[in-house]
Every structure is written in C-alpha cells, then in structure tokens.
Design a protein around this motif. Structure first.
Motif, short mmCIF file in Angstrom:
data_model
loop_
_atom_site.label_atom_id
_atom_site.label_comp_id
_atom_site.label_asym_id
_atom_site.label_seq_id
_atom_site.Cartn_x
_atom_site.Cartn_y
_atom_site.Cartn_z
N SER A 8 63.58 95.70 99.49
CA SER A 8 64.78 94.99 99.07
C SER A 8 64.99 95.21 97.57
CB SER A 8 64.64 93.50 99.37
OG SER A 8 64.40 93.27 100.74
N SER A 9 66.16 94.76 97.08
CA SER A 9 66.46 94.90 95.65
C SER A 9 67.36 93.74 95.23
CB SER A 9 67.15 96.23 95.37
OG SER A 9 67.50 96.33 93.99
N PHE A 10 66.80 92.82 94.43
CA PHE A 10 67.54 91.63 94.01
C PHE A 10 67.64 91.61 92.49
CE2 PHE A 10 65.02 90.22 97.84
CZ PHE A 10 66.06 90.40 98.74
N THR A 11 68.87 91.72 91.99
CA THR A 11 69.12 91.78 90.55
C THR A 11 70.17 90.74 90.17
OG1 THR A 11 68.62 94.15 90.49
CG2 THR A 11 69.87 93.25 88.64
N ALA A 12 69.86 89.91 89.17
CA ALA A 12 70.83 88.91 88.70
C ALA A 12 70.41 88.42 87.33
CB ALA A 12 70.92 87.73 89.67
N ALA A 13 71.40 88.01 86.54
CA ALA A 13 71.09 87.35 85.28
C ALA A 13 70.62 85.92 85.52
CB ALA A 13 72.32 87.35 84.38
N LEU A 14 71.22 85.27 86.52
CA LEU A 14 70.90 83.87 86.82
C LEU A 14 71.25 83.58 88.27
CD1 LEU A 14 70.40 80.78 86.17
CD2 LEU A 14 72.81 80.71 85.50
N ILE A 15 70.36 82.88 88.95
CA ILE A 15 70.68 82.27 90.24
C ILE A 15 70.39 80.78 90.09
CG2 ILE A 15 70.22 82.16 92.71
CD1 ILE A 15 69.21 85.04 92.57
N ALA A 16 71.43 79.97 90.22
CA ALA A 16 71.30 78.52 90.06
C ALA A 16 71.66 77.84 91.38
CB ALA A 16 72.21 78.01 88.95
N ALA A 17 70.75 77.01 91.88
CA ALA A 17 70.91 76.36 93.18
C ALA A 17 71.01 74.85 92.99
CB ALA A 17 69.73 76.69 94.09
N TYR A 18 71.99 74.23 93.64
CA TYR A 18 72.22 72.79 93.51
C TYR A 18 72.27 72.15 94.89
CZ TYR A 18 73.89 74.24 88.88
OH TYR A 18 74.00 74.79 87.62
N TYR A 19 71.36 71.20 95.13
CA TYR A 19 71.32 70.44 96.38
C TYR A 19 71.20 71.35 97.60
CZ TYR A 19 72.68 66.56 93.38
OH TYR A 19 72.71 65.62 92.38
N LEU A 20 70.28 72.29 97.52
CA LEU A 20 70.03 73.18 98.66
C LEU A 20 68.77 72.73 99.40
CD1 LEU A 20 70.88 76.76 97.38
CD2 LEU A 20 72.39 74.97 98.26
N GLY A 21 68.70 73.12 100.69
CA GLY A 21 67.60 72.70 101.55
C GLY A 21 67.93 71.39 102.24
N HIS A 22 66.93 70.84 102.94
CA HIS A 22 67.14 69.54 103.57
C HIS A 22 65.80 68.84 103.78
CE1 HIS A 22 65.76 70.82 107.60
NE2 HIS A 22 66.46 71.92 107.42
N PRO A 23 65.80 67.51 103.85
CA PRO A 23 64.55 66.76 104.03
C PRO A 23 64.09 66.76 105.48
CG PRO A 23 66.40 65.25 103.88
CD PRO A 23 66.96 66.64 103.65
N ASP A 24 62.93 66.15 105.71
CA ASP A 24 62.42 65.99 107.07
C ASP A 24 63.38 65.17 107.92
OD1 ASP A 24 59.94 67.34 107.34
OD2 ASP A 24 58.97 65.83 106.09
N PRO A 25 63.45 65.47 109.23
CA PRO A 25 64.25 64.61 110.11
C PRO A 25 63.62 63.23 110.20
CG PRO A 25 62.95 66.16 111.39
CD PRO A 25 62.80 66.56 109.95
N THR A 26 64.41 62.26 110.59
CA THR A 26 63.91 60.88 110.64
C THR A 26 62.91 60.67 111.78
OG1 THR A 26 65.86 60.30 111.95
CG2 THR A 26 65.97 59.92 109.57
#
Length: 295
Positions: free
Chosen positions: A122-140
């Motif tokens: 693969s090839s991943f190039t970036a000056a910045l990768i900013a992630a906000y509120y990504l993913g999720h918690p455990d199910p209840t």
C-alpha cells in the motif's frame, strides 16, 4: 435528500478518484479503496462518516477502509462523524477509518490482512489526517461477535515503514482507542490524541516512532482500564520510540507492565490508577516505551 455541497461516497473505489476541497463527502456504508486504486484528496477536504448501525455494511457500521494495495494522496484530510442528515456530530458510533498494509499479516475485530510486501504494498501519503468522533463503544448487551465489539477510531493493520508517509495524525474523542496499530511499523512527525473513550495509543506487536510532537490526553474519568499506552505483544514486542528534542505532553494513567527508558521523563508509578503527567521537550536523549512479553 443530499444537502448542497455534499456528495455520497459509496461502494468500491477503483482506479483514481479525486475528492475536491469545496465539497463534503459522506460515507454511509463501508467504503473500500480497492487494491490498485488511488484516492486523491485535495488539501482541506472533509469526509463525513455516518453514525448508527448499517445493515448493508460488512462491519455493520459505516467506515472508510483502505484495502491492502491501495493508495492515498492527500494534503490535510479531516474525517468526522455525522448524523443521518449529514450534520457533524459530537458522538462516536461508526466504523472509523482503516489502513491495511502488506508489511505483516494482521487480524483485528473480524478483519484481517495477509502479508504480501512484494506484490501488494500500500501507499499512504498525507500532510495530516485528523479524525473526530470515529469508532464506537461496546454494545450495551453481552456479545461474542467481534463485529459488535467496540471499534477504534483510527486503525492500521500490517502497515510498514515504506507504506506510510503521513506527517501528522490527530484523533479526537474516539469511540474506543484513539489510534490502534496491529503488526505495523510507522513514523509520524506529530501525533495528538484527545479524550478517547479507551486507551490513547494501542499497539499490538507494533512500533510507533514520533519525531517532533506527542500529545496524548487521557485525563482520568470513571472509566476503568483506560491508559495513555496499551502495548500488547500477541505476535512480538511493541515499542513507542520518541525522538530527542520531541515535545511530549501526556496525561493519564501511564499503562500496565510497561518499561520506560528516558532520562527526561519520570518513571511511572506502579500503583493502579495513578495519574501520570509530563510536559516538556526531551532534551537529553530519546525516550522508549516498550513491552516485550506483557500487556
């Protein structure tokens, strides 16, 4: 109805796809950048990932997945959670962003890659990768299904040093760990993790090098087992290498069964739940945080 200035990203991305800075792109299911494909992202572009369960998604949530052999070419890329009406939201309930490499085989949360460095890098190039509120918690409720387990905001699997050329990564308010490396080895100039629901940095048999700035804020909350560093050793040791003259600003529980080698940073306490705080430059030498056979 899709709001003006927004476009839906859907299905598989093949060939070369360009995302323009004047538009917001919305991921409503799992969008995969396929092997041999290149996603070109203009500087300042925002990608929104929709919150909530998605029956049509292989991982049951919307996610942006760069498959093994894919490429990213970006300036500054911002990835945020959004509602079903495509409005940015301060809640993590999505599949996050994933980068699959060919450096080593890896498996996590029901997804896997097989090492193929000679043929499918693969090839991943970036000056910045900013992630906000990504993913999720455990199910209840209780579940044995790995696809229902909590999910990190920013995940790398099997990514090697020749595949990763991202200068800076940021992760804010992730649904689980801020950034997760599984069987990977990468270098960042700057890394910032703020208020993850889980650990700040989770490494499984991986090496992370940080050159200029490391900021991890895992301020103590009522959540148990939430550390700055969680270094696992399922397939070998894990290391966080922090360069001399790097600015370090970390706060929270340091982590269990870890070794810190540094003349600049104080030794963490062995007491459970003890808060660790360090904010300064590494003036004397590099620092190393590692685990050889414990997590």
């Amino acid at each position: 109805m899709v709001p003006q200035g927004h476009r839906i990203l859907e299905g598989a991305i093949t060939g070369t796809r360009r995302l323009k800075a004047g538009c917001r792109y919305v991921v409503t299911t799992d969008v995969r950048v396929r092997a041999g494909a290149t996603l070109v992202v203009e500087d300042g572009t925002t990608i929104l990932i929709q919150n909530g369960p998605v029956a049509s998604s292989e991982i049951r949530h919307a996610a942006l997945i760069f498959e093994q052999g894919s490429s990213l070419r970006a300036g500054r890329l911002y990835i945020r959670a959004c509602t079903a009406k495509f409005r940015p939201v301060k809640r993590a309930d999505n599949g996050g962003v994933w980068f699959f490499g060919a450096y080593r085989s890896a498996e996590k949360d029901g997804l896997s890659v097989t090492a193929a460095p000679a043929t499918r890098a693969s090839s991943f190039t970036a000056a910045l990768i900013a992630a906000y509120y990504l993913g999720h918690p455990d199910p209840t409720g209780e579940t044995q299904d790995p696809l229902e387990d909590d999910r990190d905001g920013f995940s790398l699997m099997g990514v090697g040093p020749q595949e990763w050329d991202v200068a800076e990564a940021r992760s804010f308010h992730s649904g689980d760990d801020g950034i997760d490396l599984t069987n990977s080895q990468i270098k960042l100039q700057r890394l910032r993790v703020v208020a993850p629901a889980g650990d700040g940095l989770n490494l499984s048999s991986s090496t992370l090098q940080v050159a200029r700035s490391l900021q991890v804020d895992v301020t103590l909350t009522s959540v148990f087992d939430r550390d700055i560093f969680d270094l696992e050793t399922d397939d070998g040791p894990s290391y966080v290498e922090i360069a001399q003259h790097c600015h370090v600003d970390i706060c929270g529980v340091f982590g269990d069964q870890l070794v810190l080698t540094s003349p600049d940073m104080p030794a963490p306490s062995n007491a459970d739940g003890h808060s660790y705080r360090f904010k300064d430059f590494l003036r004397k030498s590099p620092a190393l945080v590692f685990s050889l056979n414990d997590d």
